[in-house]
Design an enzyme around this catalytic site. Structure first.
Site, PDB file in Angstrom:
ATOM      1  N   ASP A 206      47.363  46.231  35.258  1.00 13.78           N
ATOM      2  CA  ASP A 206      47.315  44.780  35.115  1.00 13.78           C
ATOM      3  C   ASP A 206      48.452  44.108  35.885  1.00 13.78           C
ATOM      4  O   ASP A 206      49.595  44.569  35.824  1.00 13.78           O
ATOM      5  CB  ASP A 206      47.455  44.477  33.611  1.00 13.78           C
ATOM      6  CG  ASP A 206      47.170  43.051  33.252  1.00 13.78           C
ATOM      7  OD1 ASP A 206      46.073  42.574  33.547  1.00 13.78           O
ATOM      8  OD2 ASP A 206      48.064  42.405  32.660  1.00 13.78           O
ATOM      9  N   GLU A 258      45.422  45.910  40.146  1.00 11.78           N
ATOM     10  CA  GLU A 258      44.870  44.573  40.005  1.00 11.78           C
ATOM     11  C   GLU A 258      45.870  43.580  40.564  1.00 11.78           C
ATOM     12  O   GLU A 258      46.980  43.451  40.059  1.00 11.78           O
ATOM     13  CB  GLU A 258      44.609  44.209  38.532  1.00 11.78           C
ATOM     14  CG  GLU A 258      43.869  42.896  38.407  1.00 11.78           C
ATOM     15  CD  GLU A 258      44.464  41.860  37.456  1.00 11.78           C
ATOM     16  OE1 GLU A 258      43.762  40.888  37.152  1.00 11.78           O
ATOM     17  OE2 GLU A 258      45.631  41.989  37.037  1.00 11.78           O
TER      18      GLU A 258
END
Ligand code: GLC
Length: 542
Positions: A206, A258
């Site tokens: 993330d 990401e």
């Protein structure tokens, strides 16, 4: 199997909304395990599970209080062990979400940092700074949080006085870690090992590019944060360390980056010794029209080529309006001729039938272009976004943090409809699901679509089976047909054994397909030709 990830189909599960086994209206791990046969039939190689770790759920799990524990909402560690084993028994790998940029404000590290006070080693794991102005009552800089408002929140010192401020890129309940502190790296490498020891096959990372901030936190013209980028940014040391951890385990364990950064910046994370895959979000922002989709493909492939990386294609995820809705509301052809512009953007209520038709065409591009592809749960059913949730039911922290101006991402996170003719469509034994499900989804359940040869689910199943059978799909060398008209995308995918031609028609004139065996078309051909907003795969005669 060497480098399985290079052309993997990874299915993204949003755990709250996949399947609820314990009847509390929220999806859970046992629900996922119970539905693994569906995923095996669909033909996916791996799962990515959104965060299921112990969390106050302020940002639905992206605020982790204990990285080694499962939140009771989702089950137990034993449930996770069963899930991993059951997936592996079906040949499906399991990847987890890894959230290293920030912890929850309920994480023991943050709580002890607040208690330990100014200048303590505990505070050095986060970004604590004194405020500006009289009594330090103004934030240390003008940086803004992604979810709205200032990026700084003030704490109360142990003696009760107004205290220092801490930095958070997202919500105040998500304090950012200080990745310049070696203790942070050591801890997170250990968290990786904890899950790798339990058999997980990798991690989706993330906010992967955001870990390091300019420690001076200087004001910026528009309040955006300064995050060092580029080949020499210290953030790459972090990924080299993560890679060493992954490589110490057998079986090709992976890391997926990401980031919304530019392609060339993204590619730096895919250099040898760093991570394996990185999402290309270009399909999320593209068209669907021939020019923007082609640009998405060429720019991603061009950026990845110098580092020898595979592309990772995605149209949908838990942060984005679902593509059926996007594609139904983007642009409309206008009758009047506007000089220099053939189209004008008219934002209207989405035409979901048109959106679904275009989503079918884009699905055949997504599953053909060389590289890995991520599918977001419900994409294979053609679910639209749900944009009419009553304000009183909105759950995304963005709604509150934006002062009720941005509704947030709940509309793409509605629970999966499995079967039956009314909510909760087999998702839960409870009629009260954490977000309500629309009555109109009766025709979009897995049960209804599995029985319908013209459904989106049937298209995905067929396309995924063909992709396994024809190695050119997702793997062949791509060559554009430059003779195609501007509204048409046409390219060959070639291996030593065969060539598959992919054609997608976003113009109004039907297109003649090349000679060969029609493998699949997103809609029936019309008089042997490919109509508008449609795509097809043709195995060419060599
Ligand atoms: C990522 C996640 C998003 C989350 C944010 C903060 O962008 O995909 O859902 O809110 O990070 O962790």
């Amino acid at each position: 199997m060497a480098e399985w990830w290079r052309d993997a189909i990874v299915y993204q599960i949003y755990p709250r909304s996949f399947a609820d086994a314990n009847g509390d209206g929220v999806g859970d791990l046992r629900g996922i395990t119970a539905r693994l046969d569906y995923l095996a039939d669909l033909g996916v190689d791996a799962l990515w599970l959104g965060p299921v770790f112990a969390s106050p759920q302020v940002d639905h799990g992206y605020d982790v209080a204990d990285y080694r524990a499962i939140d009771p909402l989702f089950g137990t560690l034993a449930d996770m062990d069963v899930l991993i084993a059951a997936a592996h028994a079906r040949g499906i790998r399991v990847t987890l979400d890894f959230v290293p940029n920030h912890t929850s404000d309920q994480h023991p590290w943050f709580r002890t940092a607040v208690e330990a006070g100014r200048g303590s080693p505990e505070r050095a794991r986060y970004h604590f700074r004194d405020g500006r102005g009289p009594g330090g009552n103004r934030p240390p800089s003008n940086w803004c949080a992604v979810f709205g408002g200032s990026s700084w929140t003030r704490v109360t010192e142990p003696d009760g006085s107004p205290g220092q401020w801490y930095y958070h890129l997202f919500a105040a309940e998500q304090p950012d870690l200080n990745w310049a502190n070696p203790e942070v790296l050591a801890e997170f490498c250990d968290v990786l090992r904890f899950w790798l020891d339990r058999g997980v096959d990798g991690f989706r990372i993330d906010v992967a590019d955001g870990l390091i901030k300019d420690p001076a936190f200087p004001d910026t013209p528009d309040g955006s944060p300064i995050i060092p980028k580029g080949a020499d940014s210290p953030v790459h040391e972090v990924y080299r360390a993560f890679r060493r951890v992954l490589d110490a385990y057998p079986g090709d364990r992976i890391g997926v980056i990401e980031t919304g950064a530019d392609d060339e910046i993204v590619a730096l994370f895919l250099r040898p010794g760093e991570m394996h895959l990185a999402f290309s979000f270009r399909f999320v922002h593209a068209g669907p029209d021939a020019a923007s989709l082609r640009e998405a493909v060429t720019r991603t492939l061009a950026a990845n080529a110098p580092v020898g990386a595979s592309a990772t294609w995605v149209t949908d995820n838990h942060d984005t309006t679902r593509s059926v809705t996007r594609y139904g509301s983007l642009t409309k052809l206008v009758g009047a001729y506007i000089p220099g512009e053939r189209r004008t953007k008219v934002v209207t209520a989405p035409d979901l039938a048109a959106g679904a038709r275009r989503a079918r065409a884009v699905a055949l591009l997504l599953l053909a272009v060389p590289g890995a592809a991520f599918l977001y749960q419900g994409q294979e059913l053609g679910l639209p976004n749900v944009d009419d949730l009553p304000e009183s039911l909105l759950q995304d922290p963005i709604w509150e943090r934006s002062g009720h101006t941005v509704r947030g991402r709940d509309g793409c996170r509605i629970p999966m409809p499995w079967a039956g003719d009314r909510p909760p469509f087999g998702f839960s034994a409870s009629p009260r699901t954490w977000l309500p499900m629309p009555d109109s989804w009766a025709g979009l359940t897995v049960e209804a679509e599995a029985a319908d040869l013209s459904s989106m689910l049937t298209l995905y199943r067929d396309a995924l089976r063909l992709r396994r059978e024809h190695r050119a799909l997702g793997r062949g060398a791509l060559r554009w047909d430059e003779a195609a008209s501007p509204d048409v995308l046409a390219f060959d995918l070639a291996t030593a054994d065969e060539t598959v031609r992919v054609v997608a028609n976003f113009g109004t004139t039907p297109v003649t397909l090349p000679a060969g065996e029609l493998l699949v078309a997103s809609v029936p051909l019309e008089e042997g030709r490919l109509p508008r907003d449609a795509a097809a795969w043709v195995r060419r005669r060599s």
